[in-house]
Scaffold this motif. Sequence first.
Motif, PDB file in Angstrom:
ATOM      1  N   ASP A  17      91.963  94.854  32.341  1.00  0.00           N
ATOM      2  CA  ASP A  17      93.212  95.452  32.470  1.00  0.00           C
ATOM      3  C   ASP A  17      93.201  96.735  31.683  1.00  0.00           C
ATOM      4  O   ASP A  17      92.253  96.832  30.705  1.00  0.00           O
ATOM      5  N   VAL A  18      94.290  97.225  31.904  1.00  0.00           N
ATOM      6  CA  VAL A  18      94.527  98.496  31.142  1.00  0.00           C
ATOM      7  C   VAL A  18      95.234  98.289  29.865  1.00  0.00           C
ATOM      8  O   VAL A  18      96.529  97.870  29.875  1.00  0.00           O
ATOM      9  N   ARG A  19      94.948  98.509  28.601  1.00  0.00           N
ATOM     10  CA  ARG A  19      95.872  98.530  27.470  1.00  0.00           C
ATOM     11  C   ARG A  19      96.166  99.767  27.139  1.00  0.00           C
ATOM     12  O   ARG A  19      95.764 100.711  27.167  1.00  0.00           O
ATOM     13  N   ARG A  20      97.665  99.785  26.692  1.00  0.00           N
ATOM     14  CA  ARG A  20      98.305 101.015  26.516  1.00  0.00           C
ATOM     15  C   ARG A  20      98.586 100.930  24.868  1.00  0.00           C
ATOM     16  O   ARG A  20      98.901  99.908  24.362  1.00  0.00           O
ATOM     17  N   PHE A  21      98.268 102.015  24.001  1.00  0.00           N
ATOM     18  CA  PHE A  21      98.617 102.030  22.668  1.00  0.00           C
ATOM     19  C   PHE A  21      99.426 103.309  22.473  1.00  0.00           C
ATOM     20  O   PHE A  21      99.105 104.149  23.089  1.00  0.00           O
ATOM     21  N   ALA A  34      93.426 102.403  27.936  1.00  0.00           N
ATOM     22  CA  ALA A  34      92.147 102.188  27.909  1.00  0.00           C
ATOM     23  C   ALA A  34      91.730 100.887  28.428  1.00  0.00           C
ATOM     24  O   ALA A  34      92.480  99.870  28.334  1.00  0.00           O
ATOM     25  N   VAL A  35      90.479 100.610  28.905  1.00  0.00           N
ATOM     26  CA  VAL A  35      89.742  99.688  29.129  1.00  0.00           C
ATOM     27  C   VAL A  35      89.003  99.049  28.341  1.00  0.00           C
ATOM     28  O   VAL A  35      87.949  99.591  28.023  1.00  0.00           O
ATOM     29  N   LEU A  36      89.327  98.048  27.715  1.00  0.00           N
ATOM     30  CA  LEU A  36      88.576  97.588  26.308  1.00  0.00           C
ATOM     31  C   LEU A  36      87.286  96.734  26.708  1.00  0.00           C
ATOM     32  O   LEU A  36      87.428  96.149  27.444  1.00  0.00           O
ATOM     33  N   PRO A  37      86.042  96.941  26.011  1.00  0.00           N
ATOM     34  CA  PRO A  37      85.012  96.266  26.167  1.00  0.00           C
ATOM     35  C   PRO A  37      85.461  94.774  25.879  1.00  0.00           C
ATOM     36  O   PRO A  37      86.477  94.307  25.002  1.00  0.00           O
ATOM     37  N   ASP A  38      84.877  93.653  26.292  1.00  0.00           N
ATOM     38  CA  ASP A  38      84.870  92.290  26.101  1.00  0.00           C
ATOM     39  C   ASP A  38      84.552  92.144  24.552  1.00  0.00           C
ATOM     40  O   ASP A  38      83.878  92.727  23.786  1.00  0.00           O
ATOM     41  N   GLY A  39      85.483  91.461  23.906  1.00  0.00           N
ATOM     42  CA  GLY A  39      85.696  90.984  22.779  1.00  0.00           C
ATOM     43  C   GLY A  39      86.076  92.287  21.592  1.00  0.00           C
ATOM     44  O   GLY A  39      86.093  91.987  20.446  1.00  0.00           O
ATOM     45  N   ALA A  40      86.551  93.199  22.390  1.00  0.00           N
ATOM     46  CA  ALA A  40      87.146  94.328  21.296  1.00  0.00           C
ATOM     47  C   ALA A  40      88.432  93.770  20.728  1.00  0.00           C
ATOM     48  O   ALA A  40      89.192  93.099  21.250  1.00  0.00           O
ATOM     49  N   ASP A  41      88.771  94.190  19.537  1.00  0.00           N
ATOM     50  CA  ASP A  41      89.816  93.893  18.558  1.00  0.00           C
ATOM     51  C   ASP A  41      90.689  95.022  18.901  1.00  0.00           C
ATOM     52  O   ASP A  41      90.762  96.344  18.590  1.00  0.00           O
ATOM     53  N   GLY A  42      91.957  94.761  19.787  1.00  0.00           N
ATOM     54  CA  GLY A  42      92.921  95.894  20.145  1.00  0.00           C
ATOM     55  C   GLY A  42      93.450  96.388  18.777  1.00  0.00           C
ATOM     56  O   GLY A  42      93.938  97.602  18.752  1.00  0.00           O
ATOM     57  N   ARG A  43      93.977  95.635  17.840  1.00  0.00           N
ATOM     58  CA  ARG A  43      94.599  96.300  16.548  1.00  0.00           C
ATOM     59  C   ARG A  43      93.754  97.167  15.788  1.00  0.00           C
ATOM     60  O   ARG A  43      94.250  98.143  15.269  1.00  0.00           O
ATOM     61  N   ALA A  44      92.416  96.674  15.694  1.00  0.00           N
ATOM     62  CA  ALA A  44      91.549  97.611  15.173  1.00  0.00           C
ATOM     63  C   ALA A  44      91.322  99.157  15.857  1.00  0.00           C
ATOM     64  O   ALA A  44      91.430 100.035  15.382  1.00  0.00           O
ATOM     65  N   ILE A  45      91.516  98.892  17.164  1.00  0.00           N
ATOM     66  CA  ILE A  45      91.439 100.119  17.959  1.00  0.00           C
ATOM     67  C   ILE A  45      92.616 100.878  17.778  1.00  0.00           C
ATOM     68  O   ILE A  45      92.497 102.159  17.731  1.00  0.00           O
ATOM     69  N   GLU A  46      93.753 100.377  17.867  1.00  0.00           N
ATOM     70  CA  GLU A  46      95.092 100.994  17.311  1.00  0.00           C
ATOM     71  C   GLU A  46      94.987 101.532  16.003  1.00  0.00           C
ATOM     72  O   GLU A  46      95.384 102.729  15.831  1.00  0.00           O
ATOM     73  N   ARG A  47      94.600 100.931  14.975  1.00  0.00           N
ATOM     74  CA  ARG A  47      94.430 101.518  13.620  1.00  0.00           C
ATOM     75  C   ARG A  47      93.550 102.643  13.598  1.00  0.00           C
ATOM     76  O   ARG A  47      93.606 103.650  12.778  1.00  0.00           O
ATOM     77  N   GLY A  48      92.309 102.567  14.319  1.00  0.00           N
ATOM     78  CA  GLY A  48      91.299 103.465  14.562  1.00  0.00           C
ATOM     79  C   GLY A  48      92.040 105.018  14.972  1.00  0.00           C
ATOM     80  O   GLY A  48      91.688 106.172  14.414  1.00  0.00           O
ATOM     81  N   ILE A  49      92.860 104.641  15.998  1.00  0.00           N
ATOM     82  CA  ILE A  49      93.302 105.926  16.710  1.00  0.00           C
ATOM     83  C   ILE A  49      94.554 106.647  15.693  1.00  0.00           C
ATOM     84  O   ILE A  49      94.051 107.873  15.417  1.00  0.00           O
ATOM     85  N   GLN A  50      95.030 105.910  15.000  1.00  0.00           N
ATOM     86  CA  GLN A  50      96.046 106.419  14.187  1.00  0.00           C
ATOM     87  C   GLN A  50      95.521 107.215  13.038  1.00  0.00           C
ATOM     88  O   GLN A  50      95.790 108.124  12.213  1.00  0.00           O
ATOM     89  N   SER A  51      94.261 106.398  12.645  1.00  0.00           N
ATOM     90  CA  SER A  51      93.418 107.151  11.529  1.00  0.00           C
ATOM     91  C   SER A  51      93.042 108.642  11.872  1.00  0.00           C
ATOM     92  O   SER A  51      92.969 109.318  11.294  1.00  0.00           O
ATOM     93  N   GLU A  52      92.463 108.761  12.984  1.00  0.00           N
ATOM     94  CA  GLU A  52      91.930 109.954  13.563  1.00  0.00           C
ATOM     95  C   GLU A  52      93.019 111.088  13.644  1.00  0.00           C
ATOM     96  O   GLU A  52      92.888 112.122  13.151  1.00  0.00           O
ATOM     97  N   VAL A  53      94.155 110.740  14.042  1.00  0.00           N
ATOM     98  CA  VAL A  53      95.288 111.681  14.092  1.00  0.00           C
ATOM     99  C   VAL A  53      95.689 112.055  12.854  1.00  0.00           C
ATOM    100  O   VAL A  53      96.257 113.334  12.374  1.00  0.00           O
TER     101      VAL A  53
END
Length: 336
Positions: A17-21, A34-53
Amino acid sequence: MIFTFAVSAAPVASGKDVRRFEGETMGTTWSVNAVLPDGADGRAIERGIQSEVDRVVAQMSTYEPDSDLSRFNRAPAGTWRTLPPELFTVLRYALWLAKDSNGAYDPTVGPLVNLWGFGPDKRPHDAPDAAAIAAARARVGWSKIELDEANRRALQPGGVYVDLSSVAKGFGVDQVARFLDRSEVRDYLVEVGGELRARGGKPDGSPWRVGIERPGAAAGAVDSLDEVQRIVSLTGKAIATSGDYRHFFESGGTFFSHHIDPRTGYPVAHRVASVSIVADDCMHADPLGTAMTVLGPDEGMAYAKRHGIAVLFILYGENGRFEERASPAFTAVSPP
């Protein structure tokens, strides 16, 4: 500005499925589908995105007094400032584009942007007079800045004010994309303030589709097809749009665009309503939209053809209608 079509987060046949952050940055918003790979931590992805911007803001914001760019702008005359790698990369490209466009794009245009009320300073009620414009222009000039490549330094010659708002959002999009690549996300659509970059596609195999907003469309009308000028399918590309129909002010019966021509000190006054650029990455697409807007439809199209740039001009026409002019490179990636 560009808006994205709503992407359903409902599961599809592939089981993905498509996850929206979503979040906020640079005085606007960001979003990632984004389409996350199996086992991906959605919260970690979101924190990483915010950290980049957040890192882009910390380095390149003119609104944050403690940013690396603000400190450079305040540095004493004749001093060299060591810059973070990201800021140095963006400034180097901005200076290259300024030289290549003969000053139609100029990252030192900040004093003029502020004078006309489109920067961190308060918006004026009246257009500035000729003396004020001349004084601001004396501080503008991309060639005033020297770079020391070996030591990643820039020279503040005195009084130069760099404004990277026309490229920082695009670079932020690219930084988020690189973070997702490192996180093994292979299918995503990144957006920061209407600038986008895509990789892969949706779980059903269809591409990411974005709409180029019709100039004059109601703000936030992202779901209405009659507010769309053109639909573009993005695959491994970025797209950025510059327009004058939201950011302007009126004085003495005249409307003044936020696009300032560094060569004259005045807002552009031709028929360009918006410019869309498709490129391999958003750092290149974002400021090219500004350069094309300042150059105008004729000079800008000639520049685009010489450099193989994919550009779509939307021009004000007669009776409230809009006209399109697309370069051959744009037609190739988005047939009419």
